[in-house]
Enzyme design. Sequence first.
Site, PDB file in Angstrom:
ATOM      1  N   GLY A 159       6.916 -35.671 -21.355  1.00 51.80           N
ATOM      2  CA  GLY A 159       6.945 -35.416 -22.816  1.00 51.80           C
ATOM      3  C   GLY A 159       5.721 -34.877 -23.232  1.00 51.80           C
ATOM      4  NE  ARG A 160       5.861 -30.264 -26.633  1.00 46.65           N
ATOM      5  CZ  ARG A 160       7.013 -29.772 -27.020  1.00 46.65           C
ATOM      6  NH1 ARG A 160       7.826 -30.478 -27.595  1.00 46.65           N
ATOM      7  NH2 ARG A 160       7.698 -28.660 -26.423  1.00 46.65           N
ATOM      8  CB  VAL A 161      -0.335 -36.766 -25.428  1.00 45.03           C
ATOM      9  CG1 VAL A 161      -1.326 -37.763 -26.260  1.00 45.03           C
ATOM     10  CG2 VAL A 161       0.382 -37.434 -24.112  1.00 45.03           C
TER      11      VAL A 161
ATOM     12  CE  LYS B 131       2.790 -41.013 -21.060  1.00 52.24           C
ATOM     13  NZ  LYS B 131       2.416 -41.988 -19.974  1.00 52.24           N
TER      14      LYS B 131
ATOM     15  CG  ASP C 156      -0.397 -40.465 -10.271  1.00 53.53           C
ATOM     16  OD1 ASP C 156      -0.669 -39.578  -9.277  1.00 53.53           O
ATOM     17  OD2 ASP C 156       0.039 -40.028 -11.025  1.00 53.53           O
TER      18      ASP C 156
ATOM     19  N   GLY D 136      -1.335 -32.334 -25.570  1.00 50.64           N
ATOM     20  CA  GLY D 136      -0.997 -31.965 -24.341  1.00 50.64           C
ATOM     21  C   GLY D 136       0.424 -32.167 -24.051  1.00 50.64           C
ATOM     22  CD  GLU D 137       5.273 -29.205 -23.233  1.00 51.58           C
ATOM     23  OE1 GLU D 137       6.384 -28.837 -22.560  1.00 51.58           O
ATOM     24  OE2 GLU D 137       4.719 -28.686 -24.269  1.00 51.58           O
ATOM     25  N   GLY D 138       3.274 -32.720 -20.771  1.00 51.97           N
ATOM     26  CA  GLY D 138       3.667 -32.953 -19.378  1.00 51.97           C
ATOM     27  C   GLY D 138       5.101 -33.064 -18.917  1.00 51.97           C
TER      28      GLY D 138
END
Length: 499
Positions: free
Chosen positions: A175-177, A193, A290, A170-172
């Site tokens: 950064g990326r996982v 991560k 969160d 995944g990406e946020g």
Amino acid sequence: MPHPRRYHSSERGSRGSYREHYRSRKHKRRRSRSWSSSSDRTRRRRREDSYHVRSRSSYDDRSSDRRVYDRRYCGSYRRNDYSRDRGDAYYDTDYRHSYEYQRENSSYRSQRSSRRKHRRRRRRSRTFSRSSSQHSSRRAKSVEDDAEGHLIYHVGDWLQERYEIVSTLGEGTFGRVVQCVDHRRGGARVALKIIKNVEKYKEAARLEINVLEKINEKDPDNKNLCVQMFDWFDYHGHMCISFELLGLSTFDFLKDNNYLPYPIHQVRHMAFQLCQAVKFLHDNKLTHTDLKPENILFVNSDYELTYNLEKKRDERSVKSTAVRVVDFGSATFDHEHHSTIVSTRHYRAPEVILELGWSQPCDVWSIGCIIFEYYVGFTLFQTHDNREHLAMMERILGPIPSRMIRKTRKQKYFYRGRLDWDENTSAGRYVRENCKPLRRYLTSEAEEHHQLFDLIESMLEYEPAKRLTLGEALQHPFFARLRAEPPNKLWDSSRDISR
């Protein structure tokens, strides 16, 4: 937008009149101008698009808020909400202006290029292990970042002579996982991560690592259902954190299942684990801040497919409802500074909106919203505007207590001690048509359904001091059958005890 470099300074100081010089180069200038304006329009359009992704107000005030509750729409609408709503916490107030200035400055590209070259040369000279092999030295020389600060990597790359990259999970914004093989853990699969090489995200990662280390210290056997951190390191300016490999988030599973609600027995088990995990945080003077379905992951998201004759479609049923709480990047200890605004919009407590101060009860409010979403398949408060959010709360839960109204600094939302809200506007009609008193969302009159809504109502109490604590929640009648289960069976990730 005018072109500041339309005429070169050397032309202004040349011999002859300015007009004659312009005429002599008229054809060439026109060609240059049309090319420049076209490319500038493209760059300007990209810049405006990127600004809309970052901007809070550009989304909060859009007419799309007036749309009815479309489940597919809800999924895309909430995607990047957290960074928008956090405002200054993630994006500096003058970020856009400095960005535009730099793009218009003629020397900006060359300066940026030289800085990148300097940064790459500096990285190539670093050594992270005295026993580094020739292979790892060759890899270090090729380490580069993309324009956004993400580490450029390929499947099969090794990090720290330990982690072999298998795939991207995944990406946020952070950064990326990636999924990796950890060769020091017997080839076990882990989630790594990889944080962007951007200082604000690196600092957030350091704070998350600090929280995760405290969690590991307090819960070395990982009995309290928070994601387990195995390792962390700095890789050429990228903070990297190694976690246990988990399945899909409870939100992604819901989305992939066409927003079909979870059965009530699965809601019960997931809610019980969520209360248990967050109670552990609260007992250790920590607030998550969160909590949302995206940050609650299944240990294993394998599922069974069944065909629904009535709806004429396949439906997924997760085999095991064991979950873990993740993403401690915003977690805050009691003694630390408390930011004014926390939580993703849809799960934000009223005391946060009204800036009355917050503590652990804001997590309880978020959990109430999450449990509701598991039960019905969509978010309870689908909005991006504070006033509208408060109007939805009043429509669903009743009037906001006068004591909270008197104490808040946000008096602009109120008039003569009541919410300043006009039900005859388009916003008013939207709230009236799409929100209803909480109990009217019940899908069954069975006792366990009423018990669930009694629990949700207690979690969605306006005043934090009157809100249910998680210790009290775990003793609620809705969880009675789970409390009778032996602990070793209750947390067995290979077995679904929710049926």
